[in-house]
Design a protein around this motif. Structure first.
Motif, PDB file in Angstrom:
ATOM      1  N   SER A  44      40.694 -16.182  69.552  1.00  0.00           N
ATOM      2  CA  SER A  44      41.936 -16.900  68.280  1.00  0.00           C
ATOM      3  C   SER A  44      40.080 -18.285  68.154  1.00  0.00           C
ATOM      4  O   SER A  44      40.325 -18.818  69.553  1.00  0.00           O
ATOM      5  N   THR A  79      40.244 -21.118  65.135  1.00  0.00           N
ATOM      6  CA  THR A  79      39.549 -21.674  63.842  1.00  0.00           C
ATOM      7  C   THR A  79      38.629 -22.692  63.334  1.00  0.00           C
ATOM      8  O   THR A  79      38.523 -23.285  63.697  1.00  0.00           O
ATOM      9  N   GLU A  97      42.512 -14.402  65.022  1.00  0.00           N
ATOM     10  CA  GLU A  97      43.995 -14.178  65.927  1.00  0.00           C
ATOM     11  C   GLU A  97      43.564 -12.996  66.750  1.00  0.00           C
ATOM     12  O   GLU A  97      43.044 -11.265  66.615  1.00  0.00           O
ATOM     13  N   ASP A  98      43.456 -13.005  67.939  1.00  0.00           N
ATOM     14  CA  ASP A  98      43.563 -12.406  68.796  1.00  0.00           C
ATOM     15  C   ASP A  98      42.475 -11.297  69.116  1.00  0.00           C
ATOM     16  O   ASP A  98      43.400 -10.256  69.175  1.00  0.00           O
ATOM     17  N   ARG A 153      40.118 -17.867  60.495  1.00  0.00           N
ATOM     18  CA  ARG A 153      41.046 -18.023  61.478  1.00  0.00           C
ATOM     19  C   ARG A 153      40.538 -16.609  61.584  1.00  0.00           C
ATOM     20  O   ARG A 153      40.937 -15.391  61.675  1.00  0.00           O
TER      21      ARG A 153
END
Lengths: 270, 289
Positions: free
Chosen positions: A24, A26, A5-6, A3
């Motif tokens: 970002s 997944t 994230e930003d 994952r």
């Protein structure tokens, strides 16, 4: 599962180049994801974040829920995410093929008899069992790259990240590697495959398009490669079957939308 | 003019590991020509260009460049060679110094060197502002261009390019090819396994397989001979593969040509309906569209 994230990544050079600017995404277990983008779009920088070769300047990356920036997670991350780079010559460390493949598992502290078994299986997986006692320097580029892949397989990762593994190979070497990658995916590995070659990216289940340090598209190869205006704008070649279908439509041919391959065009023209 | 006559080469001669890399190769390259050398890995093409640039010594046969033997050091100023991944050879602290390296070695004046650096940077499409940057801060594509500018800066009459676009993305590749191949340009020997580039750029192609010259001719003549490509382990360009997939036995070098050939073979609807097939339930085929 990975994952992202930003994530931002700024290289600490004189001009503080921003290589990743808020990424970002997944990636689930068992996926085959291709990442495409022009030189400098950030795709190799992103690849190096997956197994903590680089850490985000800001934002987070989680591998199986573990933060890659935490030192105590490094072992799990590196063990589960293998990397294969562009130049096989710079990845090979030993003078004999089987020693090279054994290097990774030895560093994991695995018992010698288990290493023997892992090396044999890994060489078998890349169809190089007959070359165990060869000097890597005597092999072709494609064969060397297969040895590098065997070295990663022997570490039993769940994910393999390929960073332009075929860029330095001839057409036959490229075919060999792509077949290998598809087989590993069929066996359940998660594949992240960075490439300049659109026909290779077209083999993936999902394509991430990077531009200026961001992910600008995330879709199936068919949706992405048949969007010719967008492909050209981003600086990519359009697959020849897609381009030809466009040209023929302009000449008045009635063709179905989103033709991707030569075989599909042949069927449409029947 | 470059003349290659009966050139042969064997590695590790007189040992059990002896390997013949080239057998009896002969061809000429006329001034202004673009000659491609195509072949699979191990076909002998790297050996051949190293011999042509005087980087390894001839064993048999002769290579002359403008009447000078390649053994003569004077050819070094006439022949520029751009190896695969030339960016690995960058070593100076600034882009400008790296590009100036060979003109400086040839003893040119400072003004002349500076003019050559500016001109070479323009030729490969590098922003003049990058002159004082470190080559190691640049992207891969930019580093490639710095390395090529370093070769162009000594204005070689002959340019040997070994897979110059490997690893570059399409815009960077197009840009580089335009800069290298637009006239005025050097006489070029292009080593490539990219048949698309050969189709677009080469006047003639020499195909090597296991050290032998198995074909010399134009790209168009080459692509008409599938058996040569197969023997050499080469793939036809994508437009040709498309034509084959459509069951069309014709030669096309560009998408424009292929488009016309396909259009001629498959006339558009409704004319492409076979005349023998009766329309379904009496309706004319147009209405189905």
């Amino acid at each position: 599962m990975i994952r992202v994230e930003d994530v931002r990544h700024v290289y600490k050079t004189a001009d503080e180049r921003v290589a990743l600017d808020g990424v970002s995404c997944t990636i689930d277990d068992g996926e085959f994801v291709a990442i495409i983008g022009v030189n400098g779009s950030g795709k190799s920088t992103l690849a190096k974040h997956f197994n903590a070769l680089l850490l985000p300047t800001s934002g987070k990356i989680f591998v199986d829920g573990l933060d890659t920036a935490a030192a105590e997670n490094l072992w799990h991350v590196r063990k589960n995410i293998g990397m294969v780079f562009q130049n096989p010559d710079s990845e090979i460390v030993a003078a004999i093929v089987e020693d090279d493949v054994a290097f990774g598992p030895e560093n994991l502290g695995i018992a010698p008899e288990m290493i023997r078994q892992r090396v044999d299986l890994a060489l078998d997986a890349v169809n190089m069992s007959g070359y165990k006692n060869f000097a890597p320097s005597k092999l072709s580029g494609g064969q060397k790259q297969r040895i590098a892949i065997a070295g990663v397989i022997a570490m039993r990762p769940k994910v393999i990240v390929f960073d332009e593994p075929t860029a330095m190979l001839d057409p036959q070497g490229r075919r060999e590697i792509l077949q290998m990658v598809k087989r590993l995916h069929a066996q359940g590995l998660t594949i992240i495959y960075i490439t300049h070659f659109m026909e290779e990216a077209a083999q993936a289940q999902r394509v991430l398009v990077m531009d200026g340090g961001r992910i600008v598209r995330d879709d199936t190869p068919r949706e992405i490669f048949t969007d010719t205006n967008e492909m050209r704008r981003l600086g990519f070649d359009v697959p020849i079957a897609v381009e030809m279908s466009d040209r023929l439509r302009k000449r008045g041919f009635k063709l179905p939308k989103k033709i991707l391959t030569a075989t599909e065009l042949a069927e449409a023209l029947q | 003019m470059i003349s290659v006559r009966n050139v042969g080469y064997t590695y590790m001669r007189g040992t059990p590991f002896e390997k013949t890399a080239l057998k009896n190769i002969s061809f000429d390259v006329a001034d202004g020509e673009v000659v491609a050398i195509a072949g699979h890995t191990g076909s002998g093409k790297s050996t051949l260009i190293q011999l042509m640039a005087g980087l390894i010594d001839l064993q048999s046969g002769a290579i002359e460049i403008d009447g000078l033997s390649v053994a003569d050091g004077a050819i070094r100023r006439k022949v520029g060679i751009v190896f695969q991944y030339p960016e690995h050879q960058l070593f100076e602290e600034t882009v400008g110094d790296d590009i100036a390296f060979s003109p400086r070695n040839f003893g040119l004046s400072d003004e002349e060197i500076s003019a050559r650096v500016t001109e070479a940077m323009r030729q490969v499409g590098l922003d003049a502002a990058l002159k004082s940057s470190s080559p190691f801060e640049l992207s891969g594509g930019q580093r490639r261009r710095v390395a090529i500018a370093g070769i162009l800066a000594f204005k070689p009459k002959y340019l040997i390019l070994d897979e110059p676009t490997a690893g570059l993305d399409p815009p960077a590749k197009e840009n580089l090819l335009r800069n290298l191949f637009d006239k005025p340009r050097a006489t070029i020997i292009l080593v490539s396994h990219n048949m698309d580039d050969i189709a677009r750029l080469a006047d003639r192609v020499i195909v090597l397989a296991q050290g032998e010259n198995i074909f010399t001719g134009t790209p168009r003549q080459l692509f008409a001979r599938q058996e040569i490509l197969r023997r050499a382990g080469l793939e036809p360009p994508p437009v040709m593969k498309l034509l084959h997939a459509l069951g069309i036995d014709a030669v096309a070098l560009t998408a424009d040509e292929a488009e016309k050939i396909i259009a001629r073979n498959h006339l558009p609807h409704p004319l492409n309906q076979p005349i023998t097939r009766p329309p379904k339930d009496g309706r004319s085929p147009e209405l189905d569209a």
